[in-house]
Motif scaffolding. Sequence first.
Motif, short mmCIF file in Angstrom:
data_model
loop_
_atom_site.label_atom_id
_atom_site.label_comp_id
_atom_site.label_asym_id
_atom_site.label_seq_id
_atom_site.Cartn_x
_atom_site.Cartn_y
_atom_site.Cartn_z
N GLY A 67 0.78 -1.23 0.00
CA GLY A 67 0.00 0.00 0.00
C GLY A 67 0.81 1.27 0.00
O GLY A 67 0.30 2.34 0.35
N LYS A 68 2.07 1.19 -0.43
CA LYS A 68 2.93 2.39 -0.43
C LYS A 68 2.38 3.45 -1.38
O LYS A 68 2.21 4.62 -1.00
CB LYS A 68 4.37 2.01 -0.81
N SER A 69 2.10 3.05 -2.62
CA SER A 69 1.57 4.01 -3.60
C SER A 69 0.19 4.51 -3.20
O SER A 69 -0.17 5.66 -3.45
CB SER A 69 1.52 3.37 -4.99
N THR A 70 -0.59 3.64 -2.52
CA THR A 70 -1.92 4.05 -2.05
C THR A 70 -1.80 5.19 -1.05
O THR A 70 -2.54 6.19 -1.13
CB THR A 70 -2.64 2.85 -1.39
N LEU A 71 -0.86 5.08 -0.11
CA LEU A 71 -0.66 6.14 0.89
C LEU A 71 -0.21 7.43 0.22
O LEU A 71 -0.71 8.52 0.55
CB LEU A 71 0.38 5.69 1.93
N LEU A 72 0.69 7.33 -0.75
CA LEU A 72 1.16 8.53 -1.46
C LEU A 72 0.01 9.20 -2.19
O LEU A 72 -0.11 10.44 -2.17
CB LEU A 72 2.27 8.16 -2.45
N ASN A 73 -0.82 8.40 -2.85
CA ASN A 73 -1.95 8.97 -3.60
C ASN A 73 -2.98 9.62 -2.68
O ASN A 73 -3.62 10.60 -3.07
CB ASN A 73 -2.61 7.87 -4.45
N MET A 74 -3.13 9.10 -1.48
CA MET A 74 -4.05 9.73 -0.52
C MET A 74 -3.49 11.06 -0.03
O MET A 74 -4.22 12.04 0.09
CB MET A 74 -4.31 8.78 0.66
N LEU A 75 -2.18 11.11 0.26
CA LEU A 75 -1.57 12.35 0.75
C LEU A 75 -1.65 13.46 -0.29
O LEU A 75 -1.78 14.64 0.05
CB LEU A 75 -0.11 12.10 1.14
N THR A 76 -1.59 13.08 -1.58
CA THR A 76 -1.62 14.08 -2.65
C THR A 76 -3.03 14.34 -3.18
O THR A 76 -3.20 15.11 -4.13
CB THR A 76 -0.71 13.64 -3.82
N GLY A 77 -4.04 13.68 -2.60
CA GLY A 77 -5.41 13.94 -3.00
C GLY A 77 -5.88 13.18 -4.20
O GLY A 77 -7.00 13.40 -4.69
N LYS A 78 -5.07 12.25 -4.73
CA LYS A 78 -5.48 11.47 -5.89
C LYS A 78 -6.40 10.32 -5.51
O LYS A 78 -7.05 9.72 -6.37
CB LYS A 78 -4.25 10.92 -6.62
N LEU A 79 -6.42 9.99 -4.21
CA LEU A 79 -7.25 8.89 -3.72
C LEU A 79 -7.79 9.29 -2.35
O LEU A 79 -7.06 9.87 -1.54
CB LEU A 79 -6.41 7.61 -3.61
N GLN A 80 -9.06 8.99 -2.09
CA GLN A 80 -9.67 9.37 -0.82
C GLN A 80 -9.62 8.19 0.16
O GLN A 80 -9.85 7.03 -0.22
CB GLN A 80 -11.13 9.79 -1.04
N PRO A 81 -9.34 8.48 1.45
CA PRO A 81 -9.37 7.40 2.45
C PRO A 81 -10.81 6.98 2.73
O PRO A 81 -11.75 7.74 2.49
CB PRO A 81 -8.73 8.06 3.68
N ASP A 82 -10.98 5.76 3.25
CA ASP A 82 -12.32 5.32 3.65
C ASP A 82 -12.82 6.11 4.85
O ASP A 82 -14.00 6.40 4.97
CB ASP A 82 -12.30 3.82 3.99
N SER A 83 -11.89 6.45 5.73
CA SER A 83 -12.21 7.31 6.88
C SER A 83 -10.94 8.02 7.31
O SER A 83 -9.83 7.62 6.95
CB SER A 83 -12.79 6.48 8.04
N GLY A 84 -11.12 9.08 8.10
CA GLY A 84 -9.98 9.89 8.50
C GLY A 84 -9.88 11.15 7.66
O GLY A 84 -10.60 11.31 6.66
N ILE A 137 7.67 14.11 -3.29
CA ILE A 137 7.33 12.70 -3.12
C ILE A 137 7.94 11.95 -4.31
O ILE A 137 7.60 12.22 -5.46
CB ILE A 137 5.81 12.49 -3.08
N LEU A 138 8.86 11.04 -4.00
CA LEU A 138 9.58 10.31 -5.04
C LEU A 138 9.26 8.82 -4.92
O LEU A 138 9.65 8.17 -3.95
CB LEU A 138 11.08 10.54 -4.90
N ASP A 139 8.53 8.30 -5.88
CA ASP A 139 8.15 6.89 -5.91
C ASP A 139 9.08 6.14 -6.86
O ASP A 139 8.96 6.24 -8.07
CB ASP A 139 6.69 6.76 -6.35
N GLU A 140 10.02 5.40 -6.30
CA GLU A 140 11.05 4.67 -7.06
C GLU A 140 11.81 5.60 -8.01
O GLU A 140 11.84 5.37 -9.23
CB GLU A 140 10.42 3.50 -7.84
N PRO A 141 12.46 6.63 -7.49
CA PRO A 141 13.16 7.57 -8.37
C PRO A 141 14.44 7.01 -8.98
O PRO A 141 14.94 7.55 -9.97
CB PRO A 141 13.50 8.74 -7.43
N THR A 142 14.98 5.94 -8.41
CA THR A 142 16.27 5.44 -8.88
C THR A 142 16.16 4.53 -10.09
O THR A 142 17.19 4.21 -10.70
CB THR A 142 16.99 4.69 -7.74
#
Length: 640
Positions: A353-370, A460-465
């Motif tokens: 769920g790493k990419s899921t958390l990143l997408n929630m922080l940037t507003g691309k995905l909404q959490p179920d709650s919180g 936010i860098l997702d696998e930048p290398t």
Amino acid sequence: MNLLSAENLSKNYADRWLFKDLNFGLLQGQRVAFVGINGTGKTTLMRILAGLEVPDTGLVSVRKGIRVTYLGQQPVFDESLTVEETIFASQNDTLKAIKEYEHVVNDPDHKADDLQRVLERMDSLQAWDYEAQVQQILSRLGILGELLTRNVSQLSGGQRKRVALARVLIEEPDVLLLDEPTNHLDLATIEWLENRLSSPSLTLLMVTHDRYFLDSVANEIVELDKGQMYRYQGNYAYFVEKKADREMRQATEVEKARQLFKKELEWMRRMPQARGTKQKARIDAFYITKEKASTNLSKQNVELSVKTTRQGGKIIEASHLNKKFGDNVVLDDFSYVFKKKDRIGLVGPNGAGKSTLLNMLTGKLQPDSGTIEVGQTTVFGYYTQTELEFDPTQRVIDIVKEVAEVVELANGDVLTASQFLSLFLFPPAQQYTLVTKLSGGEKRRLQLLRVLIKNPNFLILDEPTNDLDLSTLNILEDFLLHFGGCLLIVSHDRYFLDQLAEHLFVLEPGGAVLNFPGNYTDYREYLAERETEAALLEEEKAAKTARAEAKAEAAKPAPVAAPAPAAAPKRRASYAEKREYEQLEKDMAALEAEKQQVTAKLNAGSGSADEFATWGARLGTLTQELEEKELRWLELAELV
């Protein structure tokens, strides 16, 4: 004798020579890593050695009977096959038997005759050890169950890379050619692959940017620089040192050649018309000196320097975030308040769920709650794993102008899009070429440029290398070390994480997130300590169980046996044993009294931390001594 040889290889691409007249050989047991900046032709050379691309000049030869297997950055499959059919597509008889065995065993409706047939086939080929290795490979790469029956056309990029890696490892070729084998693998899988490829008997040629992986696996490094090949016997640190020495010597030689060229140029201009043998030799030497003196020693380096948008007091506040997909809980009650200059590494297995958390922080995905509250001054720069999307007709400069026409640097200078591209090693001539002609690493570099051009203060860098060369990685690391904003990194590159992350978010099963204070190496040491402690506890538990069983056995009344005509008389206790028995009773009483005193001190709650530690250790020692003396007392009690 070489297993694989290349003679006088040359390749011209887009009116530019990638390399000319290269010679290369690979011996049994050599594990060689190719390094060099993006665009130097590493992947092209690997494809030529694998027989997938034809050189403009030169010849590649493979010793008779030697099997060579190639794993590319973007694996190519027959899209009509299933994962199982793809993995076991080899013509190897043993592999065919294993494939048939796996198919029958996994079929709930298989017939008894079919099972008997495949078992006999496995026995005749002595394939059981090989089958165990196959199972280990599939298990470690997460290729099990339903995934085996899925069509390869339905796989994600990461899954395709794992299937391709499983296929080449299972085939066990004589020579392995791997292009960026660690891309799309999680950290645990990389460490397993590292151990597997470090075998002294393995012959391997790879392209990798992962410095820890390179150090552990390779026993030789080959650098491709300005069309020439340089070999270094040693690890990455040795390569960096010797490369610097080579460049220094080369600079000295070129400077001497330039001084000599000036002198010889004057002689050429005033040279008499008569041409003797000595003059001809000197003229030939002049042209050799001219070529040496014209060597371009300028080093191309990406220049990362952008202005960072001012960051306010409130950055991001994540409160009690929850997210699940179906029955799979990805995030369970995650809360964190981001602070200025946070440097966080995000780690966990693929699918955690790493990419899921990143997408929630940037507003691309909404959490179920919180809730997620983003500060007004927070400007995201999000570098994703997704490849750069572009129109096939777009040119390099068009990609940049989509975001901004001008860029402000950290020192206040304002550059045009074209000037900024030049800093990223895209010269004017290349800026108007089609994006489709760029190498994989150049496309990733262009993607990074598009992120930085927005002047973010939360990167936010997702696998930048992935696909970046070592030189660009070092410069990126230096830029990020001095970056004034927040940094959140997902990376499988352990060296990169160690350099930049000051603490980690570790995604654990069930959606829990461990906030670990330290870098990745610190985390691995912490896990190793936990495993050691768990093993010691398990040993102690087993020992206690054994002692308890022995005590219970000793305490049992002797069974009443039928009278035997020639029963041996019971041995009586010796004098020494009687004295020992008496002394044990006294010792046990003394130990029990001391144990009560120590327990009372601990229960009283008054004392320093050092005293509590001493009392706790003593209590453990007393308990162990009492148990040992009780066992011996019970043994002697039967005799006394």
